[in-house]
Design an enzyme around this catalytic site. Structure first.
Site, PDB file in Angstrom:
ATOM      1  N   CYS A 165       0.826  -1.177   0.085  1.00  0.00           N
ATOM      2  CA  CYS A 165      -0.015  -0.014  -0.062  1.00  0.00           C
ATOM      3  C   CYS A 165       0.919   1.329   0.158  1.00  0.00           C
ATOM      4  O   CYS A 165       1.669   1.425  -0.876  1.00  0.00           O
ATOM      5  CB  CYS A 165      -1.008  -0.090   1.132  1.00  0.00           C
ATOM      6  SG  CYS A 165      -2.408   1.140   0.933  1.00  0.00           S
ATOM      7  N   HIS A 170      -3.304  -5.966   1.010  1.00  0.00           N
ATOM      8  CA  HIS A 170      -2.721  -6.255   2.241  1.00  0.00           C
ATOM      9  C   HIS A 170      -2.488  -7.586   2.579  1.00  0.00           C
ATOM     10  O   HIS A 170      -3.378  -8.193   3.192  1.00  0.00           O
ATOM     11  CB  HIS A 170      -3.506  -5.584   3.317  1.00  0.00           C
ATOM     12  CG  HIS A 170      -3.320  -3.934   3.198  1.00  0.00           C
ATOM     13  ND1 HIS A 170      -2.135  -3.427   4.090  1.00  0.00           N
ATOM     14  CD2 HIS A 170      -4.025  -3.107   2.594  1.00  0.00           C
ATOM     15  CE1 HIS A 170      -2.754  -2.190   3.706  1.00  0.00           C
ATOM     16  NE2 HIS A 170      -3.590  -1.813   2.923  1.00  0.00           N
ATOM     17  N   GLU A 186      -0.749  -8.819   4.729  1.00  0.00           N
ATOM     18  CA  GLU A 186      -0.492  -8.905   6.397  1.00  0.00           C
ATOM     19  C   GLU A 186      -1.741  -8.841   6.975  1.00  0.00           C
ATOM     20  O   GLU A 186      -2.100  -9.294   8.096  1.00  0.00           O
ATOM     21  CB  GLU A 186       0.492  -7.831   6.767  1.00  0.00           C
ATOM     22  CG  GLU A 186      -0.140  -6.475   7.073  1.00  0.00           C
ATOM     23  CD  GLU A 186      -0.442  -5.914   5.777  1.00  0.00           C
ATOM     24  OE1 GLU A 186      -0.912  -4.534   5.809  1.00  0.00           O
ATOM     25  OE2 GLU A 186      -0.131  -6.130   4.588  1.00  0.00           O
TER      26      GLU A 186
END
Length: 227
Positions: free
Chosen positions: A86, A194, A196
């Site tokens: 991002c 994302h 994560e």
């Protein structure tokens, strides 16, 4: 494997990244403030999402000029993995570690939802635990995720296998449906979705965990080979 999660003023996904590596993957990780950074002993660098320096100039533009970027470029030049997610992706393009730029979303609105991605290149340090063509689910959360590059750059990236992830249903207008790209060497990856936030089924998907596992397994293979 020892990860450094770089924190800039305005980073807000740093603890998500730390949790994915430290608590879920159970590897070593530190939150590293950009001004106090010594990256010498880290095996991988992670640039998390957020709004570094408030995005007051351009997303990632100010962070890309910080002193820590010199160390990150040296780290990348040695073939070590660098992942930017991002805002981290935006920083990597602004710093010249990856080609192209990130523009405002086509609909000019912030987007936050799950997206399906296709794994285009499963031969990078980050994607060997996926199969080529596999469809995975990662969340997105961005207002400036519209990836752009000129046609010559796009053709070069296609020829070099630098397009790593593409959107199944392009949410932001990115050229060629691009969701993530690498450098030519395959050790620097930038992506808007994302991973994560997709490391536990409780979060709606654990497809992102294999990205981090790929990094660890490839590092161990390289470490053993060079030991």
């Amino acid at each position: 494997m020892n990860f450094a999660v770089i924190m800039f003023p305005g980073s807000n996904c740093d603890h998500d990244m730390y949790h994915a590596v430290k608590d879920v993957l159970q590897e070593e990780a530190d939150l590293v403030w950009y001004e106090n950074s010594d990256l010498t002993n880290y095996d991988a660098i992670l640039l998390p999402g957020g709004f570094s320096y408030g995005d007051y100039l351009r997303s990632g533009a100010v962070a890309s000029t910080s002193n820590v970027m010199k160390q990150i470029k040296e780290h990348a030049a040695k073939g070590k993995p660098v992942l930017g997610v991002c805002n981290g992706f935006q920083i990597l393009t602004e710093a010249g570690l990856l080609p192209g730029a990130l523009l405002r979303n086509k609909k000019l609105s912030f987007m936050c939802h799950q997206e399906e991605l296709q794994v285009v290149n499963n031969r990078t340090l980050f994607t060997t635990e996926y199969t080529s063509g596999e469809v995975v689910r990662f969340p997105i959360a961005h207002g400036e995720g519209n990836y752009f590059c000129d046609d010559a750059t796009l053709q070069a990236m296609k020829a070099n296998g630098q397009i790593v992830f593409t959107y199944q249903d392009n949410p932001n207008g990115s050229v060629a449906d691009i969701a993530g790209i690498s450098n030519q060497e395959g050790n620097v990856l930038g992506m808007m979705p994302h991973p994560e936030r997709a490391v536990e089924a409780l979060l709606g998907s654990d497809d992102g965990l294999r990205l981090f596992k790929s990094m660890v397994l490839n590092w161990r293979e390289s470490y053993v080979a060079n030991a």
